[in-house]
Design a protein around this motif. Structure first.
Motif, short mmCIF file in Angstrom:
data_model
loop_
_atom_site.label_atom_id
_atom_site.label_comp_id
_atom_site.label_asym_id
_atom_site.label_seq_id
_atom_site.Cartn_x
_atom_site.Cartn_y
_atom_site.Cartn_z
N ASP A 114 -74.16 66.24 2.05
CA ASP A 114 -72.86 66.62 2.61
C ASP A 114 -72.79 66.35 4.11
N ARG A 115 -73.94 66.47 4.80
CA ARG A 115 -73.98 66.22 6.25
C ARG A 115 -74.17 64.75 6.59
N GLY A 116 -74.31 63.91 5.57
CA GLY A 116 -74.50 62.49 5.80
C GLY A 116 -75.91 62.10 6.18
N GLU A 117 -76.86 63.01 6.03
CA GLU A 117 -78.25 62.71 6.39
C GLU A 117 -79.02 62.08 5.23
N LEU A 118 -78.45 62.14 4.03
CA LEU A 118 -79.00 61.46 2.86
C LEU A 118 -77.85 60.81 2.10
N LYS A 119 -78.15 59.75 1.38
CA LYS A 119 -77.15 59.08 0.55
C LYS A 119 -77.58 59.12 -0.91
N GLU A 120 -76.59 59.30 -1.79
CA GLU A 120 -76.88 59.27 -3.21
C GLU A 120 -77.44 57.91 -3.60
N ARG A 121 -78.37 57.90 -4.52
CA ARG A 121 -78.90 56.67 -5.06
C ARG A 121 -77.95 56.10 -6.11
N PRO A 122 -77.93 54.78 -6.29
CA PRO A 122 -77.05 54.19 -7.31
C PRO A 122 -77.33 54.73 -8.71
N ASP A 123 -78.60 55.08 -8.99
CA ASP A 123 -78.93 55.58 -10.33
C ASP A 123 -78.68 57.07 -10.48
N GLY A 124 -78.24 57.74 -9.40
CA GLY A 124 -77.93 59.16 -9.46
C GLY A 124 -79.13 60.07 -9.42
N THR A 125 -80.34 59.52 -9.38
CA THR A 125 -81.56 60.33 -9.37
C THR A 125 -81.80 60.91 -7.99
N ARG A 126 -82.05 62.21 -7.93
CA ARG A 126 -82.24 62.85 -6.63
C ARG A 126 -83.69 63.26 -6.35
N ASN A 127 -84.57 63.13 -7.31
CA ASN A 127 -85.96 63.50 -7.03
C ASN A 127 -86.52 62.77 -5.82
N PRO A 128 -86.30 61.45 -5.67
CA PRO A 128 -86.82 60.76 -4.48
C PRO A 128 -86.18 61.22 -3.17
N LEU A 129 -85.06 61.97 -3.25
CA LEU A 129 -84.39 62.44 -2.04
C LEU A 129 -84.94 63.77 -1.53
N GLN A 130 -85.93 64.31 -2.21
CA GLN A 130 -86.43 65.64 -1.83
C GLN A 130 -87.29 65.63 -0.57
N THR A 131 -87.81 64.47 -0.18
CA THR A 131 -88.77 64.41 0.92
C THR A 131 -88.20 64.94 2.22
N VAL A 132 -87.01 64.49 2.59
CA VAL A 132 -86.42 64.89 3.88
C VAL A 132 -86.16 66.40 3.94
N PRO A 133 -85.51 67.00 2.91
CA PRO A 133 -85.33 68.46 2.96
C PRO A 133 -86.64 69.23 2.99
N LEU A 134 -87.65 68.74 2.26
CA LEU A 134 -88.94 69.42 2.25
C LEU A 134 -89.57 69.40 3.64
N LEU A 135 -89.65 68.22 4.25
CA LEU A 135 -90.28 68.12 5.57
C LEU A 135 -89.49 68.89 6.62
N ASN A 136 -88.16 68.91 6.48
CA ASN A 136 -87.34 69.69 7.41
C ASN A 136 -87.65 71.17 7.28
N ALA A 137 -87.79 71.67 6.05
CA ALA A 137 -88.10 73.09 5.83
C ALA A 137 -89.48 73.44 6.38
N ILE A 138 -90.45 72.54 6.20
CA ILE A 138 -91.80 72.79 6.72
C ILE A 138 -91.79 72.87 8.24
N GLU A 139 -91.07 71.93 8.86
CA GLU A 139 -91.02 71.90 10.33
C GLU A 139 -90.23 73.10 10.88
N THR A 140 -89.08 73.38 10.29
CA THR A 140 -88.22 74.45 10.79
C THR A 140 -88.90 75.81 10.69
N SER A 141 -89.58 76.07 9.57
CA SER A 141 -90.22 77.36 9.35
C SER A 141 -91.68 77.39 9.81
N ARG A 142 -92.15 76.26 10.31
CA ARG A 142 -93.52 76.14 10.85
C ARG A 142 -94.59 76.51 9.81
N PHE A 143 -94.38 76.05 8.57
CA PHE A 143 -95.38 76.28 7.54
C PHE A 143 -96.59 75.39 7.82
#
Length: 311
Positions: free
Chosen positions: A108-137
């Motif tokens: 929704d924020r334009g930081e990721l784009k949908e894949r042509p095949d509609g699969t979102r599993n490969p899109l999980q990397t950016v939100p995961l790394l953002n959560a790790i960095e933001t929460s300092r895990f």
């Protein structure tokens, strides 16, 4: 109730640990090691069977005290409703803290784009790394097992990740005698895999022994599906079924759960844990090899995701 196979050594020595006891003891030890070495660990929790068993081990490791770690779910927005309901119920039941990293919010924020095949599993990397960095895990528990896939087979229990979340095989440390090295530089973190030495069969035998509740989709049920690339997929807004793909009702179950667009069901009448164990014991395919389209994108799909920072 199905139990683990008893070895000759266990028969001769009534004090010997069963193989499930040994795996459980190792997992509990790993959780306690992380609690002693790290400041802000978190448990990746998807509501899948491996993360459920991992949480069960954490509850045992710190009982009667509460689990001292939060849970983190990377929500693709295409999760099975039954799994999300289970996740929220477990969080309430045990008084846990839950962080949700939403793929949809990044789209929704334009930081990721949908894949042509509609699969979102490969899109999980950016939100995961953002959560790790933001929460300092500084330590992130994952439910990966070495038997699942060749990229996971060479993973350490303590897997060092660089400041970008990436995995470099040359920087991984030996783990002789179950001695785990959690040292890391500022900005780096460690992925921790307590189920590394478990197999899918071990997981199900442990679920049976411990009477662990799972989302109902792990057992045989009638479901609307369509065939694609040798798998039974659930219809949805992500691009299925196509014009030449026929929807039908089948008796199926899921061996693994993830993004609905790439997680396939298998034909099965295994509606109890005992029947599931018998089915798995006869199978020659791992659950990811049989039912995860995202792992079939290329020969090195999982290896690439590790280097980018996901697995």
């Amino acid at each position: 109730m199905t139990t683990a196979i008893t070895t000759l050594e266990e028969k001769d020595n009534p004090y010997a640990l069963s193989h499930l006891d040994a795996l459980e003891s190792e997992g509990v030890h790993i959780f306690r090691e992380v609690a002693g070495e790290f400041e802000r660990p978190v448990i990746l929790f998807s509501g899948g069977k491996d993360s459920i068993v991992m949480l069960h081990l954490a509850l045992k490791a710190f009982a009667p005290a509460p689990v001292p770690f939060a849970l983190l779910h990377v929500d693709t927005g295409h999760n099975f409703p039954e799994v999300l309901e289970y996740r929220d119920r477990v969080v309430r039941q045990h008084g846990l803290r839950l962080h949700v990293a939403s793929v949809q919010e990044f789209i929704d924020r334009g930081e990721l784009k949908e894949r042509p095949d509609g699969t979102r599993n490969p899109l999980q990397t950016v939100p995961l790394l953002n959560a790790i960095e933001t929460s300092r895990f500084d330590a992130v528990f994952g439910g990966g097992r070495r038997d699942e896939e060749k990229a996971r087979a060479k993973e350490r229990v303590f897997s060092l990740r660089d400041e970008f979340g990436g995995w470099d095989p040359r920087r991984q440390r030996p783990e002789l005698w179950q001695l785990y090295n959690g040292r890391h530089a500022p900005g780096e973190h460690v992925r921790v895999f307590p189920l590394s030495n478990w197999t899918e069969l071990d997981v199900w035998q442990y679920i049976a022994r411990e009477r662990i509740e799972l989302p109902a989709i792990y057992y045989a049920h009638e479901r609307t599906v369509f065939a694609r690339s040798g798998m039974w997929l659930a219809p949805g807004e992500w691009g299925g079924p196509g014009e030449d793909e026929r929807v039908e009702q089948r008796l199926v179950r899921y061996r693994t759960v993830g993004d609905m667009s790439c997680t396939g069901a298998v034909d099965s009448d295994a509606d109890t844990v005992e029947k599931v164990i018998a089915e798995i014991a006869a199978s020659r395919l791992t659950e990811r090899g049989a039912t995860r389209a995202d792992d079939k994108l290329s020969e090195a799909a999982m290896e690439d995701r590790k280097r980018e920072g996901y697995f």
